[in-house]
Design a protein around this motif. Structure first.
Motif, PDB file in Angstrom:
ATOM      1  N   TYR A   1      -4.910   5.278   0.998  1.00 26.90           N
ATOM      2  CA  TYR A   1      -3.705   4.676   1.583  1.00 26.90           C
ATOM      3  C   TYR A   1      -3.365   5.388   2.880  1.00 26.90           C
TER       4      TYR A   1
ATOM      5  N   GLU B   1      -3.091  -6.890  -2.848  1.00 28.13           N
ATOM      6  CA  GLU B   1      -3.104  -5.442  -3.051  1.00 28.13           C
ATOM      7  C   GLU B   1      -2.671  -5.082  -4.469  1.00 28.13           C
TER       8      GLU B   1
ATOM      9  N   GLU C   1       0.832  -1.207   0.000  1.00 26.31           N
ATOM     10  CA  GLU C   1       0.000   0.000   0.000  1.00 26.31           C
ATOM     11  C   GLU C   1       0.866   1.256   0.000  1.00 26.31           C
TER      12      GLU C   1
END
Length: 424
Positions: A215, A352, A169
């Motif tokens: 994020y 992710e 992330e």
């Protein structure tokens, strides 16, 4: 007497007007036109001239742009420079925190595996009967049980926060903030040819806030991204635009203005349909598959270490001796394997990555849709530049992109397996 004096002066002037060497100089003065109709400026005095800030503000406020209520160009540029500094700070923050969380993943993985292997080894030694004294056997059993319990707790925490996914992330956030920084830098460098508007500042601020929401930095429960949702969705890191209530209206005639044409619009629509039906759908499917695998591994690891802790506690029992040894040793080995697959293989990072890829395709779809929804072709981005941007984002050349759009349009019912992107 006055008349005689004047005559004497004239005679003396005429006598010296011709030099002895015979060379004479005649001075002719040009006749200037009358300047009575011109107004000459007033000469400044010796006092210093000062311009106050109020006068500058008043002068800039009288410009045509400020009469409409907008901020002056100099102020808008200063705001954009300030936003660029904030973006640069965000880049450094996410970069440092990403490295930190990647170190977390490595350290926790190695520590948990070492603790689990040590606990399994103690369970095996306790079951061999080599150590004769009961106190030594009890010490091994307790040590193995405590190590298994510690590994279980650490594994629960690690599986909850998913350090590999957290690191990914932050890497994505760093990359996207760098992209935003370059966009703002480009706008400022082109401000001489294309003036910066207040809308550019609002758009940059909206992008920063959307990235902060997508994020986040803290690890608090309500702020952190949910690691095990019911269904995986594409990552969204851009401001969501409001859907227009009006129907989408495209230009029906042949448009050859600002690089756009009817053919180019059809090409862009075909690419959007291909992205929706193939690329985005495929990466959402992969995200859900990896999410299920990650859930299974996240539950299996602590469950196996818990079984190992219970088994090691009953080693040496007359009724459950062999079963306890089997659970204490085998559960520890399997737990180490599961933990290595989950965090050593960085399953959370893969999840992710798939979500970010699906989000990239969705962002490209919305960009094309919003561009085509603009009725005034002059307000759109240049068609040739826009087509080149789409081709580069999909990893294709211009000719390859046009051929793909033609194939996708002709065989829409067959749904070919070819994806729009060649990058992922």
């Amino acid at each position: 007497m006055a008349v005689l004096t004047a005559l004497n002066l004239l005679c003396s002037y005429s006598s010296i007007s011709k030099p002895r060497n015979g060379v004479s100089a005649i001075l002719r003065v040009p006749k200037f036109p009358a300047l009575s109709h011109l107004s000459l400026p007033t000469l400044p005095t010796n006092e210093p001239t000062t311009i106050s800030f109020k006068e500058v503000t008043k002068t800039s406020a009288n410009s045509p742009k400020d009469r409409s209520g907008d901020t002056s160009p100099r102020t808008v540029a200063a705001e954009l420079y300030m936003i660029m500094e904030v973006v640069a700070e965000r880049i450094e923050m996410h970069k440092n925190i990403g490295e930190q969380r990647n170190n977390w993943n490595t350290l926790l993985l190695n520590s948990i595996n070492a603790i689990t292997i040590a606990a399994a080894t103690m369970s095996g030694l306790a079951s061999t009967g080599v150590i004769g004294s009961s106190s030594s056997l009890l010490a091994l059993k307790l040590s193995s049980t405590l190590l298994y319990s510690a590994a279980t707790g650490m594994m629960v925490v690690m599986n909850t926060i998913q350090p590999s996914q957290l690191a990914e992330e932050q890497r994505n956030a760093t990359r996207l903030f760098k992209q935003l920084h370059e966009q703002i830098k480009t706008k400022l460098s082109l401000s001489s040819s294309k003036p910066i508007a207040q809308m550019d500042v609002k758009q940059a601020m909206g992008n920063i806030l959307a990235l902060d929401k997508a994020y986040p930095l803290p690890l608090l429960g309500g702020v952190m991204i949910e690691k095990f949702p019911k269904k995986a969705e594409p990552a969204i890191w851009w401001p969501q635009r409001k859907q227009d209530q009006e129907e989408k209206q495209f230009t029906n005639g042949i448009v050859e203005m600002n690089g756009w044409s009817n053919k180019l619009e059809r090409e862009m629509r075909d690419i959007v349909e291909a992205l929706k039906s193939r690329d985005t759908e495929e990466y959402v499917r992969l995200s859900n598959m990896v999410l299920k695998i990650n859930k299974i591994l996240a539950i299996s690891g602590p469950l196996l270490t818990g079984i190992g802790a219970i088994g090691s506690a009953f080693i040496g029992s007359p009724s459950q001796g062999s079963t306890a040894v089997f659970c204490g040793v085998l559960a520890g080995a399997l737990s180490t394997l599961v933990n290595t697959l989950e965090h050593g293989g960085q399953v959370g990072m893969v999840l992710e990555m798939y979500k970010a890829s699906a989000g990239s395709f969705q962002l490209l779809e919305e960009t094309i849709d919003s561009t085509l929804e603009e009725k005034e072709v002059e307000k759109r981005e240049n068609g040739e530049i826009f087509e080149m941007m789409v081709a580069l984002k999909l990893g294709r050349s211009l000719s390859d992109l046009r051929n793909f759009a033609a194939r996708s349009s002709s065989s829409r019912d067959e749904q070919p397996k070819e994806f729009a992107s060649k990058l992922f």
